[in-house]
Design a protein around this motif. Sequence first.
Motif, PDB file in Angstrom:
ATOM      1  N   PHE A   1     -49.915 -32.689  92.861  1.00 33.76           N
ATOM      2  CA  PHE A   1     -49.694 -31.545  93.744  1.00 33.76           C
ATOM      3  C   PHE A   1     -48.349 -30.880  93.441  1.00 33.76           C
ATOM      4  CE2 PHE A   1     -47.886 -29.922  97.762  1.00 33.76           C
ATOM      5  CZ  PHE A   1     -48.756 -28.867  97.967  1.00 33.76           C
ATOM      6  N   LEU A   2     -47.306 -31.692  93.283  1.00 34.70           N
ATOM      7  CA  LEU A   2     -45.976 -31.160  93.011  1.00 34.70           C
ATOM      8  C   LEU A   2     -45.921 -30.428  91.669  1.00 34.70           C
ATOM      9  CD1 LEU A   2     -43.874 -34.177  94.307  1.00 34.70           C
ATOM     10  CD2 LEU A   2     -43.886 -31.859  95.281  1.00 34.70           C
ATOM     11  N   LEU A   3     -46.547 -30.989  90.653  1.00 41.65           N
ATOM     12  CA  LEU A   3     -46.554 -30.348  89.338  1.00 41.65           C
ATOM     13  C   LEU A   3     -47.332 -29.029  89.362  1.00 41.65           C
ATOM     14  CD1 LEU A   3     -46.970 -33.522  87.124  1.00 41.65           C
ATOM     15  CD2 LEU A   3     -44.987 -31.975  87.138  1.00 41.65           C
ATOM     16  N   ARG A   4     -48.452 -29.022  90.078  1.00 39.13           N
ATOM     17  CA  ARG A   4     -49.244 -27.790  90.200  1.00 39.13           C
ATOM     18  C   ARG A   4     -48.460 -26.719  90.954  1.00 39.13           C
ATOM     19  NH1 ARG A   4     -53.936 -30.154  90.945  1.00 39.13           N
ATOM     20  NH2 ARG A   4     -53.561 -30.515  93.139  1.00 39.13           N
ATOM     21  N   ALA A   5     -47.806 -27.117  92.041  1.00 34.81           N
ATOM     22  CA  ALA A   5     -46.993 -26.169  92.819  1.00 34.81           C
ATOM     23  C   ALA A   5     -45.856 -25.624  91.967  1.00 34.81           C
ATOM     24  CB  ALA A   5     -46.450 -26.853  94.077  1.00 34.81           C
ATOM     25  N   GLN A   6     -45.195 -26.496  91.219  1.00 38.22           N
ATOM     26  CA  GLN A   6     -44.096 -26.064  90.353  1.00 38.22           C
ATOM     27  C   GLN A   6     -44.595 -25.062  89.314  1.00 38.22           C
ATOM     28  OE1 GLN A   6     -42.386 -28.962  87.539  1.00 38.22           O
ATOM     29  NE2 GLN A   6     -40.381 -28.424  88.397  1.00 38.22           N
ATOM     30  N   ALA A   7     -45.756 -25.323  88.726  1.00 34.57           N
ATOM     31  CA  ALA A   7     -46.319 -24.408  87.724  1.00 34.57           C
ATOM     32  C   ALA A   7     -46.632 -23.041  88.333  1.00 34.57           C
ATOM     33  CB  ALA A   7     -47.578 -25.020  87.111  1.00 34.57           C
TER      34      ALA A   7
ATOM     35  N   GLY B   1     -49.194 -45.926  92.824  1.00 35.01           N
ATOM     36  CA  GLY B   1     -50.424 -45.956  93.599  1.00 35.01           C
ATOM     37  C   GLY B   1     -51.116 -44.607  93.621  1.00 35.01           C
ATOM     38  N   GLU B   2     -52.289 -44.582  94.209  1.00 28.05           N
ATOM     39  CA  GLU B   2     -53.113 -43.373  94.288  1.00 28.05           C
ATOM     40  C   GLU B   2     -52.388 -42.217  94.976  1.00 28.05           C
ATOM     41  OE1 GLU B   2     -56.712 -40.993  94.106  1.00 28.05           O
ATOM     42  OE2 GLU B   2     -56.109 -42.805  93.043  1.00 28.05           O
ATOM     43  N   THR B   3     -51.757 -42.488  96.131  1.00 24.66           N
ATOM     44  CA  THR B   3     -51.071 -41.423  96.863  1.00 24.66           C
ATOM     45  C   THR B   3     -49.897 -40.880  96.060  1.00 24.66           C
ATOM     46  OG1 THR B   3     -51.740 -42.452  98.943  1.00 24.66           O
ATOM     47  CG2 THR B   3     -49.983 -40.832  99.063  1.00 24.66           C
ATOM     48  N   ASP B   4     -49.189 -41.755  95.362  1.00 19.32           N
ATOM     49  CA  ASP B   4     -48.070 -41.323  94.535  1.00 19.32           C
ATOM     50  C   ASP B   4     -48.553 -40.361  93.447  1.00 19.32           C
ATOM     51  OD1 ASP B   4     -47.304 -43.597  95.997  1.00 19.32           O
ATOM     52  OD2 ASP B   4     -45.795 -44.143  94.529  1.00 19.32           O
TER      53      ASP B   4
ATOM     54  N   ILE C   1     -50.885 -37.742 105.392  1.00 20.79           N
ATOM     55  CA  ILE C   1     -50.136 -38.943 105.755  1.00 20.79           C
ATOM     56  C   ILE C   1     -49.041 -38.578 106.754  1.00 20.79           C
ATOM     57  CG2 ILE C   1     -50.657 -40.151 103.597  1.00 20.79           C
ATOM     58  CD1 ILE C   1     -47.894 -39.409 102.541  1.00 20.79           C
ATOM     59  N   THR C   2     -48.513 -39.584 107.424  1.00 21.29           N
ATOM     60  CA  THR C   2     -47.498 -39.369 108.452  1.00 21.29           C
ATOM     61  C   THR C   2     -46.163 -38.991 107.826  1.00 21.29           C
ATOM     62  OG1 THR C   2     -46.740 -41.665 108.449  1.00 21.29           O
ATOM     63  CG2 THR C   2     -48.591 -41.117 109.928  1.00 21.29           C
ATOM     64  N   THR C   3     -45.282 -38.503 108.658  1.00 17.80           N
ATOM     65  CA  THR C   3     -43.932 -38.157 108.216  1.00 17.80           C
ATOM     66  C   THR C   3     -43.220 -39.388 107.671  1.00 17.80           C
ATOM     67  OG1 THR C   3     -43.883 -36.466 109.929  1.00 17.80           O
ATOM     68  CG2 THR C   3     -41.786 -37.049 108.952  1.00 17.80           C
ATOM     69  N   ALA C   4     -43.365 -40.520 108.355  1.00 23.10           N
ATOM     70  CA  ALA C   4     -42.718 -41.759 107.897  1.00 23.10           C
ATOM     71  C   ALA C   4     -43.270 -42.189 106.533  1.00 23.10           C
ATOM     72  CB  ALA C   4     -42.916 -42.868 108.920  1.00 23.10           C
ATOM     73  N   SER C   5     -44.588 -42.084 106.363  1.00 26.32           N
ATOM     74  CA  SER C   5     -45.191 -42.439 105.072  1.00 26.32           C
ATOM     75  C   SER C   5     -44.732 -41.490 103.977  1.00 26.32           C
ATOM     76  CB  SER C   5     -46.720 -42.409 105.171  1.00 26.32           C
ATOM     77  OG  SER C   5     -47.181 -43.416 106.026  1.00 26.32           O
ATOM     78  N   THR C   6     -44.562 -40.219 104.338  1.00 28.25           N
ATOM     79  CA  THR C   6     -44.091 -39.239 103.363  1.00 28.25           C
ATOM     80  C   THR C   6     -42.669 -39.562 102.922  1.00 28.25           C
ATOM     81  OG1 THR C   6     -45.526 -37.549 104.313  1.00 28.25           O
ATOM     82  CG2 THR C   6     -43.700 -36.771 102.942  1.00 28.25           C
ATOM     83  N   THR C   7     -41.827 -39.945 103.862  1.00 33.03           N
ATOM     84  CA  THR C   7     -40.451 -40.323 103.527  1.00 33.03           C
ATOM     85  C   THR C   7     -40.453 -41.511 102.574  1.00 33.03           C
ATOM     86  OG1 THR C   7     -39.633 -39.477 105.625  1.00 33.03           O
ATOM     87  CG2 THR C   7     -38.238 -41.074 104.484  1.00 33.03           C
TER      88      THR C   7
ATOM     89  N   PRO D   1     -41.181 -31.845 102.314  1.00 37.02           N
ATOM     90  CA  PRO D   1     -41.844 -33.046 102.813  1.00 37.02           C
ATOM     91  C   PRO D   1     -43.027 -32.749 103.737  1.00 37.02           C
ATOM     92  CG  PRO D   1     -39.475 -33.334 102.860  1.00 37.02           C
ATOM     93  CD  PRO D   1     -39.729 -31.897 102.497  1.00 37.02           C
ATOM     94  N   LYS D   2     -42.891 -31.737 104.596  1.00 37.90           N
ATOM     95  CA  LYS D   2     -44.005 -31.400 105.506  1.00 37.90           C
ATOM     96  C   LYS D   2     -45.236 -30.956 104.734  1.00 37.90           C
ATOM     97  CE  LYS D   2     -41.189 -30.137 109.471  1.00 37.90           C
ATOM     98  NZ  LYS D   2     -40.753 -29.080 110.365  1.00 37.90           N
ATOM     99  N   ASP D   3     -45.028 -30.243 103.638  1.00 33.29           N
ATOM    100  CA  ASP D   3     -46.154 -29.817 102.803  1.00 33.29           C
ATOM    101  C   ASP D   3     -46.884 -31.030 102.227  1.00 33.29           C
ATOM    102  OD1 ASP D   3     -45.490 -27.005 103.061  1.00 33.29           O
ATOM    103  OD2 ASP D   3     -43.873 -27.370 101.613  1.00 33.29           O
ATOM    104  N   LEU D   4     -46.111 -32.003 101.740  1.00 42.92           N
ATOM    105  CA  LEU D   4     -46.717 -33.225 101.200  1.00 42.92           C
ATOM    106  C   LEU D   4     -47.493 -33.965 102.280  1.00 42.92           C
ATOM    107  CD1 LEU D   4     -44.075 -34.782  98.772  1.00 42.92           C
ATOM    108  CD2 LEU D   4     -46.356 -33.949  98.218  1.00 42.92           C
ATOM    109  N   SER D   5     -46.914 -34.087 103.469  1.00 42.68           N
ATOM    110  CA  SER D   5     -47.601 -34.763 104.575  1.00 42.68           C
ATOM    111  C   SER D   5     -48.943 -34.110 104.853  1.00 42.68           C
ATOM    112  CB  SER D   5     -46.760 -34.716 105.855  1.00 42.68           C
ATOM    113  OG  SER D   5     -45.602 -35.484 105.739  1.00 42.68           O
TER     114      SER D   5
END
Length: 173
Positions: free
Chosen positions: A59-65, A50-53, A81-87, A72-76
Amino acid sequence: MNAHSPSGSGYWYGPDDRLDPPGAVLQALREYRNAEVTRRRSTRDSMGMGETDLLALRFLLRAQANGERVGPKDLSRVLGITTASTTSLIDRLVGSGHVRREPHPTDRRSLVIVPTVETDAEVRATLGDMHRRMMAVAEDLSAEEARTVVSFLRRMSEALAEPPHHAAGRPRN
């Protein structure tokens, strides 16, 4: 049907370049946005997510580069999105083999989310050719053209970021 009406094929800017320059610019911007949305949908579909995925992976690939660690808090925060949605998101991405949970190197109570090598390769294979074509277009701009485009797009972003102004006497929804 009036070419400048909202129900015309060209939205309210008209279907082609027979417009005044500002209308043609906005129509071209709309066409670019439609092409981008179509490409993003195709990419999501080909990767089975999905779009959020996909936004999370980018975001993760850019941060890694950039040598940054993402928890998880950074992704939220970034995705809004909420903590539960992030999980749930992280669980899906781990389950599909796109990311791993790893212990934070300096904080034993925390985790970092790391994209897999396969994910980096998959995203590069899926988007690499498109990015190269887009970069070639951008590289064809003169320095002055590039400054003009960047200035225009930044001002358009600012215009979109402003809260909507409601006409007097009209009810707000």
